[in-house]
Write an enzyme that holds these catalytic residues in place. Structure first.
Site, PDB file in Angstrom:
ATOM      1  CB  SER A 196      -0.847   0.002   1.270  1.00 33.95           C
ATOM      2  OG  SER A 196      -1.455   1.268   1.474  1.00 33.95           O
ATOM      3  CE1 TYR A 209      -4.419  -2.348   5.514  1.00 27.79           C
ATOM      4  CE2 TYR A 209      -3.484  -0.171   5.120  1.00 27.79           C
ATOM      5  CZ  TYR A 209      -4.054  -1.337   4.636  1.00 27.79           C
ATOM      6  OH  TYR A 209      -4.246  -1.488   3.281  1.00 27.79           O
TER       7      TYR A 209
HETATM    8  P1  NAD Z   1     -12.021  -5.598   0.584  1.00 24.75           P
HETATM    9  O1  NAD Z   1     -12.666  -5.438   1.897  1.00 24.75           O
HETATM   10  O2  NAD Z   1     -12.892  -5.648  -0.596  1.00 24.75           O
HETATM   11  O3  NAD Z   1     -11.104  -6.886   0.568  1.00 24.75           O
HETATM   12  C1  NAD Z   1     -10.417  -7.342   1.705  1.00 24.75           C
HETATM   13  C2  NAD Z   1     -10.787  -8.799   1.906  1.00 24.75           C
HETATM   14  O4  NAD Z   1     -10.006  -9.340   2.962  1.00 24.75           O
HETATM   15  C3  NAD Z   1     -12.227  -9.015   2.331  1.00 24.75           C
HETATM   16  O5  NAD Z   1     -13.091  -9.143   1.221  1.00 24.75           O
HETATM   17  C4  NAD Z   1     -12.138 -10.306   3.138  1.00 24.75           C
HETATM   18  O6  NAD Z   1     -12.587 -11.397   2.359  1.00 24.75           O
HETATM   19  C5  NAD Z   1     -10.661 -10.491   3.402  1.00 24.75           C
HETATM   20  N1  NAD Z   1     -10.396 -10.751   4.824  1.00 24.75           N
HETATM   21  C6  NAD Z   1     -10.227  -9.863   5.834  1.00 24.75           C
HETATM   22  N2  NAD Z   1     -10.007 -10.521   6.993  1.00 24.75           N
HETATM   23  C7  NAD Z   1     -10.037 -11.859   6.687  1.00 24.75           C
HETATM   24  C8  NAD Z   1      -9.865 -13.043   7.451  1.00 24.75           C
HETATM   25  N3  NAD Z   1      -9.612 -13.009   8.768  1.00 24.75           N
HETATM   26  N4  NAD Z   1      -9.966 -14.239   6.808  1.00 24.75           N
HETATM   27  C9  NAD Z   1     -10.218 -14.289   5.485  1.00 24.75           C
HETATM   28  N5  NAD Z   1     -10.384 -13.197   4.711  1.00 24.75           N
HETATM   29  C10 NAD Z   1     -10.284 -12.006   5.320  1.00 24.75           C
HETATM   30  O7  NAD Z   1     -10.966  -4.400   0.458  1.00 24.75           O
HETATM   31  P2  NAD Z   1      -9.751  -4.113  -0.554  1.00 24.75           P
HETATM   32  O8  NAD Z   1      -9.474  -2.678  -0.397  1.00 24.75           O
HETATM   33  O9  NAD Z   1     -10.026  -4.660  -1.892  1.00 24.75           O
HETATM   34  O10 NAD Z   1      -8.544  -4.890   0.121  1.00 24.75           O
HETATM   35  C11 NAD Z   1      -7.708  -5.793  -0.574  1.00 24.75           C
HETATM   36  C12 NAD Z   1      -6.250  -5.539  -0.211  1.00 24.75           C
HETATM   37  O11 NAD Z   1      -5.852  -4.274  -0.736  1.00 24.75           O
HETATM   38  C13 NAD Z   1      -5.958  -5.490   1.280  1.00 24.75           C
HETATM   39  O12 NAD Z   1      -4.768  -6.203   1.547  1.00 24.75           O
HETATM   40  C14 NAD Z   1      -5.752  -4.014   1.536  1.00 24.75           C
HETATM   41  O13 NAD Z   1      -4.906  -3.804   2.629  1.00 24.75           O
HETATM   42  C15 NAD Z   1      -5.111  -3.582   0.238  1.00 24.75           C
HETATM   43  N6  NAD Z   1      -5.161  -2.139  -0.026  1.00 24.75           N
HETATM   44  C16 NAD Z   1      -6.361  -1.503  -0.165  1.00 24.75           C
HETATM   45  C17 NAD Z   1      -6.377  -0.131  -0.400  1.00 24.75           C
HETATM   46  C18 NAD Z   1      -7.670   0.627  -0.552  1.00 24.75           C
HETATM   47  O14 NAD Z   1      -7.643   1.862  -0.585  1.00 24.75           O
HETATM   48  N7  NAD Z   1      -8.809  -0.017  -0.649  1.00 24.75           N
HETATM   49  C19 NAD Z   1      -5.175   0.578  -0.490  1.00 24.75           C
HETATM   50  C20 NAD Z   1      -3.978  -0.101  -0.345  1.00 24.75           C
HETATM   51  C21 NAD Z   1      -3.990  -1.460  -0.114  1.00 24.75           C
END
Ligand code: NAD
Ligand code: MG
Length: 304
Positions: A196, A209
């Site tokens: 990230s 985080y």
């Molecule tokens: P999202 O909520 O759609 O996806 C995250 C997923 O993590 C959830 O759908 C869930 O299925 C899974 N999860 C969480 N805890 C869990 C557990 N204990 N067991 C199994 N599954 C679990 O959100 P997203 O933003 O698409 O996140 C995906 C990745 O992208 C993450 O690693 C997040 O840190 C990273 N990210 C997101 C952003 C943003 O702005 N959205 C920015 C940088 C990085």
């Protein structure tokens, strides 16, 4: 009569990134963790209507954690349309989102296997890999995308349980999954981690985080060195603000949800669909000299 315009595939038209997608202000919209993409307003774009595959991942077998929603879902749709069979993992509460993804994978003519369960459990992680290998007949792409993010104004309000959830989901689970997957990964396989912009420029409200994202960048680089000689590539993606369930289910305070993404150079957050091609590019065979890299998709800021 057919015009040239009629032949332009959806998603290939020249579009201005500034007004391609919704801009803040957004409505306040809290959902209990882990949240559902289908209940967000606006509903995120995961490439459902736009991603066009060209067979770049034909015959590949992928496991994507958190493949039900957000960035993982965009990757799952793209991988399937590029010809890969895909297992998605997610939490049982996310079944409504997962059902839609499995439908889309199947519609692309590929195997889509839902394997729900909590990644904070070591035994579950081991079983997930074994089951994925059984269903797919092997495994050659592992995307450690699942992640937990919870905003805390002060370090003093982070309970040990909450800290532990973040570490288990974001650091332990990839460790357990990679360790269990390695015996199955043949030369040519690849691992993708989710870093990230928080790894480089951590926000004051994301103490726990942000440190897991720095750790992810770090594991990508050490494992790339360790596994390169075995022919396994390890890379990461570092998104900026992306409109996903994680952000509205405790990841940000509600006043930041309203303005989410306004400080990107486009004045809006990214949509998951805008990351899909990066996940494809990191997995395809012709990326054979790419390892130990973090690809940024961050709307004009962040590193690298
Ligand atoms: P999202 O909520 O759609 O996806 C995250 C997923 O993590 C959830 O759908 C869930 O299925 C899974 N999860 C969480 N805890 C869990 C557990 N204990 N067991 C199994 N599954 C679990 O959100 P997203 O933003 O698409 O996140 C995906 C990745 O992208 C993450 O690693 C997040 O840190 C990273 N990210 C997101 C952003 C943003 O702005 N959205 C920015 C940088 C990085
Ligand atoms: Mg989800």
């Amino acid at each position: 009569m057919n015009t040239e315009e009629n032949f332009t595939p959806v998603g290939h038209n020249l579009q201005n990134p500034v007004d391609k997608y919704p801009k803040p202000p957004f409505e306040k919209q809290f959902q209990p963790f882990p949240g559902l993409a289908g209940k967000m307003n606006p509903v995120p774009d995961h490439g459902e209507e736009s991603y066009v595959g060209t067979g770049r991942l034909k015959g590949r077998k992928a496991l994507i954690t958190g493949g039900d929603s957000g960035i993982g879902r965009a990757a799952a749709i793209a991988y399937a349309r590029e010809g890969a069979d895909v297992v998605i993992n997610y939490l049982p509460e996310e079944e409504p989102d997962a059902v839609e993804v499995i439908e889309l994978i199947t519609k692309a003519g590929q195997k889509g296997i839902p394997l729900p369960g909590d990644l904070r459990d070591e035994e579950f992680c081991n079983n997930l890999i074994e089951q994925a290998v059984q269903h797919l007949g092997g495994l050659d792409i592992l995307v450690n995308n699942a992640g937990h993010q919870k905003t805390h104004e002060s370090i003093t309000s982070i309970s040990t349980e909450e800290f532990d959830r973040t570490m288990k989901t974001n650091i332990y689970a990839p460790f357990w999954l990679i360790r269990a997957a390695l015996p199955h990964l043949k030369p040519g396989s690849c691992i993708i981690g989710l870093s990230s912009v928080q790894a480089y420029n951590p926000s004051e409200n994301l103490y726990d985080y942000a440190l897991t994202k720095a750790a992810t960048t770090n594991y990508v680089k050490s494992l790339a060195k360790q596994l390169g000689p075995k022919g396994i590539r390890v890379n990461g993606v570092a998104p900026g603000p992306v409109w996903t369930a994680l952000e509205v289910s405790g990841g940000q305070p509600q006043d930041k949800v309203v303005n989410f993404g306004e400080d990107s150079v486009f004045g809006r957050p990214g949509q998951p669909a805008e990351l899909a091609s990066t996940f494809v590019q990191l997995a395809v065979e012709d990326a054979s000299f790419t390892t130990g890299q973090i690809y940024g998709v961050a709307g004009g800021y962040g590193n690298p």
